[in-house]
Design a protein around this motif. Structure first.
Motif, PDB file in Angstrom:
ATOM      1  N   ASP A  39       0.743  -1.464   0.467  1.00  0.00           N
ATOM      2  CA  ASP A  39       0.005   0.397   0.769  1.00  0.00           C
ATOM      3  C   ASP A  39       1.013   1.482   0.498  1.00  0.00           C
ATOM      4  N   ASN A  40       2.022   1.149   0.684  1.00  0.00           N
ATOM      5  CA  ASN A  40       2.582   2.541   0.485  1.00  0.00           C
ATOM      6  C   ASN A  40       3.731   2.834  -0.125  1.00  0.00           C
ATOM      7  N   LEU A  41       3.916   1.687  -1.532  1.00  0.00           N
ATOM      8  CA  LEU A  41       4.488   2.217  -2.467  1.00  0.00           C
ATOM      9  C   LEU A  41       3.557   2.668  -3.403  1.00  0.00           C
ATOM     10  N   LEU A  42       2.287   1.699  -3.293  1.00  0.00           N
ATOM     11  CA  LEU A  42       1.364   2.499  -4.420  1.00  0.00           C
ATOM     12  C   LEU A  42       0.592   3.455  -4.174  1.00  0.00           C
ATOM     13  N   THR A  54      -7.292  12.977  -5.063  1.00  0.00           N
ATOM     14  CA  THR A  54      -7.553  12.387  -5.927  1.00  0.00           C
ATOM     15  C   THR A  54      -6.972  11.067  -5.469  1.00  0.00           C
ATOM     16  N   VAL A  55      -5.910  10.871  -4.505  1.00  0.00           N
ATOM     17  CA  VAL A  55      -5.567   9.494  -4.279  1.00  0.00           C
ATOM     18  C   VAL A  55      -5.723   8.428  -3.802  1.00  0.00           C
ATOM     19  N   SER A  56      -6.760   9.173  -2.293  1.00  0.00           N
ATOM     20  CA  SER A  56      -7.402   8.192  -1.303  1.00  0.00           C
ATOM     21  C   SER A  56      -8.417   7.315  -2.632  1.00  0.00           C
ATOM     22  N   TYR A  57      -9.124   8.402  -2.755  1.00  0.00           N
ATOM     23  CA  TYR A  57     -10.025   7.557  -4.057  1.00  0.00           C
ATOM     24  C   TYR A  57      -9.887   6.579  -4.643  1.00  0.00           C
ATOM     25  N   CYS A  58      -9.074   6.654  -5.566  1.00  0.00           N
ATOM     26  CA  CYS A  58      -8.679   5.884  -6.147  1.00  0.00           C
ATOM     27  C   CYS A  58      -7.556   4.360  -5.723  1.00  0.00           C
ATOM     28  N   TYR A  59      -7.074   5.354  -4.491  1.00  0.00           N
ATOM     29  CA  TYR A  59      -6.710   3.845  -3.336  1.00  0.00           C
ATOM     30  C   TYR A  59      -7.734   3.095  -3.106  1.00  0.00           C
ATOM     31  N   LYS A  60      -8.729   3.510  -2.495  1.00  0.00           N
ATOM     32  CA  LYS A  60      -9.495   2.837  -2.364  1.00  0.00           C
ATOM     33  C   LYS A  60     -10.374   2.033  -3.122  1.00  0.00           C
ATOM     34  N   LEU A  61     -10.434   2.648  -4.936  1.00  0.00           N
ATOM     35  CA  LEU A  61     -11.033   1.335  -5.764  1.00  0.00           C
ATOM     36  C   LEU A  61     -10.182  -0.235  -6.077  1.00  0.00           C
ATOM     37  N   TRP A  62      -8.791   0.228  -5.662  1.00  0.00           N
ATOM     38  CA  TRP A  62      -7.542  -0.719  -5.890  1.00  0.00           C
ATOM     39  C   TRP A  62      -7.590  -1.781  -4.582  1.00  0.00           C
TER      40      TRP A  62
END
Length: 237
Positions: A39-42, A54-62
């Protein structure tokens, strides 16, 4: 006229992304779905490539959809892609590493919509049919409501949400709005050149021909073959 071909930007021979000859090992990396390890890398990758906020939203989708993620070298024919392996049940999304933040965001959501459509409907629907369009709009609307986009891009995105195309390259207005944020000042749109002018796209040289709807019929200098090239293709003169 011989050998007319079509693609989002220009037709090229396509090799598998899994082929070492197609994508050198040092040009991309693969993030496995192992949240505690990756997760830290992504998040670092997303912070570098996505617009702020927008990072948290895109991370949540992953995190919620369990897919492999890759950064790939620049591909002239596409900005990203989605693949599903029925043997391993693995989903993979690949994005070009050199996209500007807004192109990266829109392309990412475009491919996640394919993934969600595959999970929800399987292969029973058209790749860019009504079901995919509905899912893509669902993904775009929340982030559109939370993030302040530049005026020109905001209008293009609103129109795109109303009727998403098969790819961002297929929507001239959105493509031009996204290209405003590219950093490469040495390139120009093909539409800005005069007929008969020579230009370079990728490793090939072409002569600009006549416009056919949204594409120019261009002749490759070396082979003499004709190609359809998008009017919003960025070329070097």
């Amino acid at each position: 006229m011989k050998n007319k071909r079509k693609s989002p930007i220009i037709t090229r021979n396509k090799k598998s992304l899994h082929s070492p000859a197609s994508v050198p090992a040092n040009s991309y990396f693969k993030i496995l779905f192992r949240p505690k390890m990756q997760d830290n890398l992504l998040i670092t990758v997303f912070e570098k490539h996505l617009p702020k906020g927008t990072v948290s939203y895109c991370y949540k989708l992953w995190y919620e959809n369990h897919f492999y993620f890759r950064l790939a070298r620049r591909r002239e024919s596409k900005l990203g892609d989605y693949r599903y392996d029925p043997r391993t049940k693995e989903h993979t999304i690949t994005l070009n590493h050199d996209l500007n933040p807004y192109s990266f965001l829109v392309t990412y959501l475009h491919e996640v919509a394919h993934l969600k459509a595959q999970i929800r409907y399987g292969n029973r629907i058209k790749p860019h049919g009504d079901q995919w369009k509905a899912i893509f709009s669902e993904l775009l609307i929340p982030i559109f409501e939370r993030h302040d986009f530049p005026t020109s891009l905001s209008k293009a995105l609103k129109d795109y949400i109303a009727d998403p195309k098969a790819s961002t390259c297929s929507d001239t207005n959105l493509m031009m709005a996204l290209r405003e944020f590219d950093k490469d000042d040495n390139l120009v749109y093909l539409s800005e050149l005069t007929e008969g002018q020579r230009f370079r796209l990728g490793r090939k040289f072409f002569i600009k021909g006549k416009l056919n709807r949204t594409r120019y019929i261009c002749k490759e200098c070396k082979s003499g073959k004709s190609y359809y090239v998008s009017e919003v293709a960025l070329v070097e003169i």
